[in-house]
Design a protein around this motif. Structure first.
Motif, PDB file in Angstrom:
ATOM      1  N   UNK A 144       0.849  -1.194   0.000  1.00 32.55           N
ATOM      2  CA  UNK A 144       0.000   0.000   0.000  1.00 32.55           C
ATOM      3  C   UNK A 144       0.882   1.240   0.000  1.00 32.55           C
ATOM      4  N   UNK A 145       0.574   2.194  -0.881  1.00 37.87           N
ATOM      5  CA  UNK A 145       1.409   3.396  -1.005  1.00 37.87           C
ATOM      6  C   UNK A 145       1.073   4.439   0.051  1.00 37.87           C
ATOM      7  N   UNK A 146      -0.131   4.326   0.628  1.00 34.64           N
ATOM      8  CA  UNK A 146      -0.570   5.347   1.586  1.00 34.64           C
ATOM      9  C   UNK A 146      -1.228   6.544   0.900  1.00 34.64           C
ATOM     10  N   UNK A 147      -1.278   6.533  -0.424  1.00 37.82           N
ATOM     11  CA  UNK A 147      -1.931   7.646  -1.159  1.00 37.82           C
ATOM     12  C   UNK A 147      -3.421   7.353  -1.304  1.00 37.82           C
ATOM     13  N   UNK A 148      -4.217   8.446  -1.238  1.00 41.29           N
ATOM     14  CA  UNK A 148      -5.675   8.282  -1.324  1.00 41.29           C
ATOM     15  C   UNK A 148      -6.209   9.002  -2.562  1.00 41.29           C
ATOM     16  N   UNK A 149      -7.057   8.322  -3.299  1.00 45.59           N
ATOM     17  CA  UNK A 149      -7.659   8.933  -4.490  1.00 45.59           C
ATOM     18  C   UNK A 149      -9.184   8.888  -4.361  1.00 45.59           C
ATOM     19  N   UNK A 150      -9.818  10.050  -4.533  1.00 49.62           N
ATOM     20  CA  UNK A 150     -11.287  10.114  -4.529  1.00 49.62           C
ATOM     21  C   UNK A 150     -11.771  10.013  -5.973  1.00 49.62           C
ATOM     22  N   UNK A 151     -12.707   9.119  -6.207  1.00 44.48           N
ATOM     23  CA  UNK A 151     -13.276   8.956  -7.543  1.00 44.48           C
ATOM     24  C   UNK A 151     -14.754   9.311  -7.442  1.00 44.48           C
ATOM     25  N   UNK A 152     -15.182  10.294  -8.219  1.00 45.89           N
ATOM     26  CA  UNK A 152     -16.566  10.778  -8.108  1.00 45.89           C
ATOM     27  C   UNK A 152     -17.366  10.206  -9.277  1.00 45.89           C
ATOM     28  N   UNK A 153     -18.284   9.278  -8.971  1.00 47.75           N
ATOM     29  CA  UNK A 153     -19.080   8.622 -10.009  1.00 47.75           C
ATOM     30  C   UNK A 153     -18.673   7.167 -10.125  1.00 47.75           C
ATOM     31  N   UNK A 154     -19.673   6.256 -10.037  1.00 47.41           N
ATOM     32  CA  UNK A 154     -19.350   4.819  -9.955  1.00 47.41           C
ATOM     33  C   UNK A 154     -19.734   4.049 -11.207  1.00 47.41           C
ATOM     34  N   UNK A 155     -19.773   4.728 -12.370  1.00 47.15           N
ATOM     35  CA  UNK A 155     -20.014   4.013 -13.626  1.00 47.15           C
ATOM     36  C   UNK A 155     -18.778   3.226 -14.030  1.00 47.15           C
ATOM     37  N   UNK A 156     -18.784   2.648 -15.218  1.00 45.80           N
ATOM     38  CA  UNK A 156     -17.648   1.808 -15.625  1.00 45.80           C
ATOM     39  C   UNK A 156     -16.313   2.549 -15.643  1.00 45.80           C
ATOM     40  N   UNK A 157     -16.318   3.857 -15.934  1.00 52.23           N
ATOM     41  CA  UNK A 157     -15.054   4.610 -15.923  1.00 52.23           C
ATOM     42  C   UNK A 157     -14.520   4.681 -14.493  1.00 52.23           C
ATOM     43  N   UNK A 158     -15.385   5.037 -13.543  1.00 52.97           N
ATOM     44  CA  UNK A 158     -14.967   5.143 -12.139  1.00 52.97           C
ATOM     45  C   UNK A 158     -14.551   3.787 -11.583  1.00 52.97           C
ATOM     46  N   UNK A 159     -15.300   2.746 -11.926  1.00 56.61           N
ATOM     47  CA  UNK A 159     -14.977   1.415 -11.406  1.00 56.61           C
ATOM     48  C   UNK A 159     -13.635   0.919 -11.955  1.00 56.61           C
ATOM     49  N   UNK A 160     -13.397   1.159 -13.252  1.00 60.17           N
ATOM     50  CA  UNK A 160     -12.131   0.705 -13.852  1.00 60.17           C
ATOM     51  C   UNK A 160     -10.959   1.468 -13.241  1.00 60.17           C
ATOM     52  N   UNK A 161     -11.147   2.787 -13.047  1.00 59.24           N
ATOM     53  CA  UNK A 161     -10.080   3.589 -12.434  1.00 59.24           C
ATOM     54  C   UNK A 161      -9.799   3.085 -11.014  1.00 59.24           C
ATOM     55  N   UNK A 162     -10.873   2.808 -10.269  1.00 59.55           N
ATOM     56  CA  UNK A 162     -10.707   2.349  -8.879  1.00 59.55           C
ATOM     57  C   UNK A 162      -9.970   1.009  -8.850  1.00 59.55           C
ATOM     58  N   UNK A 163     -10.346   0.105  -9.735  1.00 60.67           N
ATOM     59  CA  UNK A 163      -9.722  -1.225  -9.781  1.00 60.67           C
ATOM     60  C   UNK A 163      -8.221  -1.098 -10.079  1.00 60.67           C
ATOM     61  N   UNK A 164      -7.901  -0.277 -11.079  1.00 58.31           N
ATOM     62  CA  UNK A 164      -6.497  -0.133 -11.478  1.00 58.31           C
ATOM     63  C   UNK A 164      -5.677   0.521 -10.361  1.00 58.31           C
ATOM     64  N   UNK A 165      -6.221   1.583  -9.761  1.00 62.17           N
ATOM     65  CA  UNK A 165      -5.471   2.296  -8.711  1.00 62.17           C
ATOM     66  C   UNK A 165      -5.279   1.408  -7.485  1.00 62.17           C
ATOM     67  N   UNK A 166      -6.320   0.634  -7.176  1.00 61.63           N
ATOM     68  CA  UNK A 166      -6.237  -0.282  -6.038  1.00 61.63           C
ATOM     69  C   UNK A 166      -5.141  -1.324  -6.270  1.00 61.63           C
ATOM     70  N   UNK A 167      -5.097  -1.852  -7.497  1.00 63.02           N
ATOM     71  CA  UNK A 167      -4.053  -2.848  -7.820  1.00 63.02           C
ATOM     72  C   UNK A 167      -2.658  -2.242  -7.676  1.00 63.02           C
ATOM     73  N   UNK A 168      -2.555  -0.925  -7.926  1.00 68.84           N
ATOM     74  CA  UNK A 168      -1.255  -0.250  -7.819  1.00 68.84           C
ATOM     75  C   UNK A 168      -0.919   0.125  -6.370  1.00 68.84           C
ATOM     76  N   UNK A 169      -1.823  -0.199  -5.442  1.00 68.68           N
ATOM     77  CA  UNK A 169      -1.542   0.003  -4.030  1.00 68.68           C
ATOM     78  C   UNK A 169      -2.100   1.290  -3.440  1.00 68.68           C
ATOM     79  N   UNK A 170      -2.791   2.084  -4.270  1.00 74.73           N
ATOM     80  CA  UNK A 170      -3.386   3.316  -3.740  1.00 74.73           C
ATOM     81  C   UNK A 170      -4.754   3.005  -3.116  1.00 74.73           C
ATOM     82  N   UNK A 171      -5.172   3.855  -2.188  1.00 77.20           N
ATOM     83  CA  UNK A 171      -6.508   3.664  -1.607  1.00 77.20           C
ATOM     84  C   UNK A 171      -7.530   4.400  -2.458  1.00 77.20           C
ATOM     85  N   UNK A 172      -8.389   3.648  -3.112  1.00 72.69           N
ATOM     86  CA  UNK A 172      -9.393   4.258  -4.000  1.00 72.69           C
ATOM     87  C   UNK A 172     -10.727   4.305  -3.268  1.00 72.69           C
ATOM     88  N   UNK A 173     -11.303   5.522  -3.194  1.00 70.96           N
ATOM     89  CA  UNK A 173     -12.613   5.690  -2.554  1.00 70.96           C
ATOM     90  C   UNK A 173     -13.571   6.246  -3.613  1.00 70.96           C
TER      91      UNK A 173
END
Ligand SMILES: Cc1cc2nc3c(=O)[nH]c(=O)nc-3n(C[C@H](O)[C@H](O)[C@H](O)COP(=O)(O)OP(=O)(O)OC[C@H]3O[C@@H](n4cnc5c(N)ncnc54)[C@H](O)[C@@H]3O)c2cc1C
Ligand code: SF4
Length: 477
Positions: A144-173
């Protein structure tokens, strides 16, 4: 390459949908629930591994799915390996395998002089098998990198971004203003095209893998962008293109004239809350329904109204009927602009005896009864001459209707969030950011998906979600 002579031996055959007379009685997916592995292996064998796979190129699959590779793998009965290849490029093949219009098939090299390979069916079968066999499980993030990313909107764009960022160790909310996660996958595309359990299954996987979801929070109203800037290291706006195009004609305020998304959202909400989509106060039950405008949204209104028990359904198109075959100005490998019969059209044709589409029609005004309810509308036939719309005199007509659904596309995102964040808009009213860069005019705020590119496709939203995650990762480095 699967079978050297496969494309000569086997004809294209897509998987059948459930019979119309059965599927219109419920809101279950139109697809058959089981895949015939032998049939799909034969279809995979038609892939020529043509050396220049246009299906993966710019005109083909927007996420560059490794199509010839998984065709070959399933031909050799290696489904789990095919699934691994599929997930390399596509976070959510169970969504695209169901709803993607398959531009890949439009640019398949075999399609030059033969029917294209059945790519989409094969994609759906691979991922469905992956779930059936238990091969798709939550993943562990090693660091975990300890970095936090806020994603506004949970459609496929937001979900894909969250999945990718999470895999990279960032905390995706992920923040979502409605009560359910999924964007248009949840409220928009109806259950018969994409079962909501399929959406929830993926959301639950993401949750178990470490992505955080916060529903019922409207960013820009319930919480400010400034607050997010204090709490997070980066922000991504994936809020979709939610402002529907309206029709400003006389009596637009009549009760019973609605934007398609109001209707589709309420119908799905009702289905999920009460088990019946026609419990919604906008139900089509017993009504003469007119859907103005086509596309996926128009078809989904037609399919929903039919299941709710509409008395009749007509669909107006401003343009003429498309050609049956590609025109000279629309050559391979471009997306074929041809006449298509989608699930809703086929259903109405079978239930009411005729395709619902009426071409070259423009709505001039709505007619209200004494209580302000819509009881009809007036149209005129139109044509296009040298790019100009011409009204054809004497072609005026009045139609009875008690429910009108406006499905004329989407203008842009709403603007309260961009105002709150003070970001620049482009000339179409979308959040301004170049494709591939995804940076808005405010440092640390990124944007992707329909709110950036305009109303598009699920597969493009996934492409942009992956792209913006890569950019945010670089920004956080
Ligand atoms: C009826 C319909 C049918 C369609 N059918 C198909 C199809 O068959 N195949 C296909 O490929 N594409 C289809 N599309 C298009 C596809 O659904 C979209 O291109 C895709 O969902 C865009 O994804 P997105 O993540 O950019 O935005 P969206 O899916 O629109 O998600 C945006 C989310 O952001 C939320 N949001 C907005 N503002 C805020 C805020 N301020 N705070 C918190 N949350 C916010 C919204 O509530 C929404 O949930 C269809 C579209 C419609 C309308
Ligand atoms: S995501 Fe769409 S374009 Fe890509 S392979 Fe699947 S069906 Fe084809």
């Amino acid at each position: 390459m699967g079978k050297v002579t496969g494309f000569k031996e086997f004809d294209r055959k897509t998987e059948d949908y459930r019979p119309v007379e059965l599927r219109v009685k419920d809101y279950g997916e139109v697809f058959t629930s089981t895949h015939n592995a032998e049939h799909l292996q034969e279809q995979g064998a038609r892939c020529m591994d043509c050396g220049v796979p246009f299906c993966q190129s710019e005109n083909g699959c927007p996420v560059d799915n490794l199509i010839p590779e998984w065709n070959d793998l399933i031909y050799h009965d290696k489904w789990q390996e095919a699934l691994i290849r599929l997930h390399k490029t596509n976070n959510f093949p169970e969504f695209t395998g169901r709803v993607c219009p398959a531009p890949c098939e439009g640019s398949c090299v075999l399609g030059l002089n033969n029917p294209a390979v059945t790519i989409k069916n094969i994609e759906q079968a691979i991922v469905d098998k992956g779930f059936e066999e238990g091969w798709i499980q939550p993943y562990q993030v090693a660091y975990r990198t300890g970095k936090k990313v806020a994603i506004v909107g949970s459609g496929p764009a937001g979900l894909a971004a969250a999945d990718e960022l999470n895999k990279l160790g960032h905390n995706a909310v992920v923040f979502e203003r409605t009560n359910r996660i999924g964007g248009l996958l949840m409220y928009g595309i109806p259950n018969m095209k994409l079962d909501k359990d399929v959406v929830n299954r993926r959301v639950n996987l993401l949750k178990s893998s470490g992505v955080e979801f916060i529903a019922n929070v409207d960013v820009g109203r319930d919480i400010s962008t400034k607050q997010l800037q204090k709490d997070f290291d980066a922000i991504i706006f994936t809020t979709g293109s939610t402002q529907g195009r309206d029709l400003s004609v006389d009596n637009r305020d009549a009760h019973g004239v609605h934007l398609a998304m109001e209707y589709l959202t309420k119908s799905t909400q009702s289905l999920l809350d009460t088990g019946s989509a026609d419990n919604s106060d906008l139900s089509a039950k017993g009504k003469d329904v007119i859907v103005i405008g086509g596309g996926d949204t128009g078809t989904d209104c037609i399919g929903t109204a039919l299941r709710q028990g509409a008395k009749s359904i007509v669909n107006f198109e401003l343009m003429g009927k498309p050609p049956i075959e590609r025109s000279d100005t629309n050559p391979w490998p471009l997306w074929p602009l041809i006449y298509r019969v989608d699930y809703g059209h086929a259903e109405v044709a079978q239930v009411f005896g005729a395709d619902p589409r009426q071409y070259h029609l423009m709505t001039k005004s709505f007619i209200k009864d004494k209580n302000g309810k819509v009881m009809g509308l007036n149209t005129i036939n139109v044509d296009f001459k040298e790019g100009q719309l011409i009204e054809i005199e004497g072609s005026e007509k009045t139609w009875d209707t008690q429910l009108v659904l406006l499905s004329m596309g989407f203008v842009s995102p709403e603007h309260y969030l961009s105002d709150d964040a003070d970001i620049t808009l482009d000339e179409r009213g979308n959040y301004q950011a170049n494709y591939g860069e995804y940076t808005t005019s405010q440092k640390g705020i990124f944007t992707a998906g329909d709110c950036r590119r305009g109303q598009s496709l699920v597969v493009w939203a996934i492409n942009e979600g992956r792209g913006v995650a890569a950019q945010v990762n670089q920004y956080l480095a």
